[in-house]
Scaffold this active site. Structure first.
Site, PDB file in Angstrom:
ATOM      1  CG  ASN A  19      49.292  38.113  64.387  1.00  0.00           C
ATOM      2  OD1 ASN A  19      48.260  38.562  63.900  1.00  0.00           O
ATOM      3  ND2 ASN A  19      50.499  38.380  63.904  1.00  0.00           N
ATOM      4  CG  MET A  96      59.068  32.861  63.001  1.00  0.00           C
ATOM      5  SD  MET A  96      58.147  33.543  61.596  1.00  0.00           S
ATOM      6  CE  MET A  96      57.893  35.214  62.200  1.00  0.00           C
ATOM      7  CG  LEU A  99      54.282  22.641  61.523  1.00  0.00           C
ATOM      8  CD1 LEU A  99      52.854  23.116  61.764  1.00  0.00           C
ATOM      9  CD2 LEU A  99      54.849  21.943  62.760  1.00  0.00           C
ATOM     10  CG  HIS A 115      52.418  34.748  54.609  1.00  0.00           C
ATOM     11  ND1 HIS A 115      53.663  34.302  55.041  1.00  0.00           N
ATOM     12  CD2 HIS A 115      52.643  35.498  53.504  1.00  0.00           C
ATOM     13  CE1 HIS A 115      54.582  34.750  54.211  1.00  0.00           C
ATOM     14  NE2 HIS A 115      54.001  35.474  53.274  1.00  0.00           N
TER      15      HIS A 115
HETATM   16  C1  GAR Z   1      53.560  38.426  61.849  1.00  0.00           C
HETATM   17  O1  GAR Z   1      53.669  39.474  60.927  1.00  0.00           O
HETATM   18  C2  GAR Z   1      53.176  37.137  61.137  1.00  0.00           C
HETATM   19  O2  GAR Z   1      52.266  37.328  60.096  1.00  0.00           O
HETATM   20  C3  GAR Z   1      54.503  36.708  60.590  1.00  0.00           C
HETATM   21  O3  GAR Z   1      55.432  37.018  61.599  1.00  0.00           O
HETATM   22  C4  GAR Z   1      54.941  38.083  62.428  1.00  0.00           C
HETATM   23  C5  GAR Z   1      54.855  37.598  63.840  1.00  0.00           C
HETATM   24  O4  GAR Z   1      54.516  38.622  64.722  1.00  0.00           O
HETATM   25  N1  GAR Z   1      54.485  35.315  60.271  1.00  0.00           N
HETATM   26  C6  GAR Z   1      55.180  34.798  59.261  1.00  0.00           C
HETATM   27  O5  GAR Z   1      55.919  35.449  58.552  1.00  0.00           O
HETATM   28  C7  GAR Z   1      54.987  33.299  59.067  1.00  0.00           C
HETATM   29  N2  GAR Z   1      55.369  32.924  57.730  1.00  0.00           N
HETATM   30  P1  GAR Z   1      53.893  38.343  66.153  1.00  0.00           P
HETATM   31  O6  GAR Z   1      54.805  37.354  66.859  1.00  0.00           O
HETATM   32  O7  GAR Z   1      53.940  39.685  66.829  1.00  0.00           O
HETATM   33  O8  GAR Z   1      52.498  37.821  65.984  1.00  0.00           O
END
Ligand code: GAR
Length: 210
Positions: A19, A96, A99, A115
């Site tokens: 992301n 992850m 806060l 999310h």
């Molecule tokens: C992504 O799918 C994001 O939406 C999720 O973790 C992944 C991170 O991927 N986030 C959560 O679950 C937060 N609650 P990335 O490091 O490749 O962006």
């Protein structure tokens, strides 16, 4: 637009950083015009997202709860770092860690998160990363997706900015579903939301000076 006029963005990460990459690419391609990523902060020294930041020439650093003596110390150090960099918008991109209400109140309306589900399904404490897709598959939903929202004191509970639905396909595993949700929803929604909120910040600033 001069860089000085753009909303200064920090991206908080913990892992692979796809992301973050989508945000960096969007900045390059002009999808993000009103914001500028000035800083990447990871709470995991091993995060590949740090390499992505360095490759893009963006300042990147690691802050861990352990090194900072716990959550309060972590958030104090984070606040100091963000203020030093004159950050106006914080983007949680695969960050992850939850806060505290004190931190989210201090940055109210200035933190957004992506999310990987259609909130209010499969969200809140304990739902992160692949776990979200495991839960969606085990429930048997036929459609899932992604949500970008403002961050408040309730995990995944802040005002929704954008959502996009993604079909579940026969034979999906958590990994194949995660990839499709990223490709079809997260990597598109997050940069657009970042631009929208950045534009609002820039416009509010203009309003305040006229
Ligand atoms: C992504 O799918 C994001 O939406 C999720 O973790 C992944 C991170 O991927 N986030 C959560 O679950 C937060 N609650 P990335 O490091 O490749 O962006």
């Amino acid at each position: 637009m001069l860089n000085a006029e753009k909303a200064r963005i920090a991206v908080l990460v913990s892992g692979g950083g796809t992301n973050l990459q989508a945000l960096l690419d969007a900045q390059k391609s002009g999808v993000i015009r009103n914001g500028e990523i000035v800083l990447v902060v990871s709470n995991n020294p091993e995060a590949y997202a740090l390499t992505r930041a360095k490759n893009a020439g963006i300042a990147a650093l690691t802050l861990t709860k352990t090194d900072c003596g716990g959550q309060a110390g972590f958030e104090a150090a984070l606040t100091r770092t963000l203020k030093e960099a004159r950050v106006e918008l914080i983007i949680l991109a695969g960050f992850m860690s939850i806060l505290t209400a004190q931190f989210t109140a201090e940055w109210a309306g200035r933190i957004i998160n992506v999310h990987p589900s259609l909130i209010p399904s499969f969200c809140g404490k304990g739902y992160y990363g692949l776990r979200v897709h495991e839960a969606a598959l085990s429930y048997g939903v036929k459609v899932t997706g992604a949500t970008v929202h403002f961050v408040n004191e309730i995990p995944d509970g802040g005002q929704i900015i954008a959502q996009k639905a993604v079909e579940i396909e026969p034979g999906d595993t958590p990994e194949t579903l995660q990839r499709r949700v990223m490709e079809q929803a997260e990597w598109i929604l997050l940069p657009r939301a970042a631009e929208q909120v950045s534009a609002d910040i820039v416009n509010n600033r203009k309003g305040a000076t006229t």
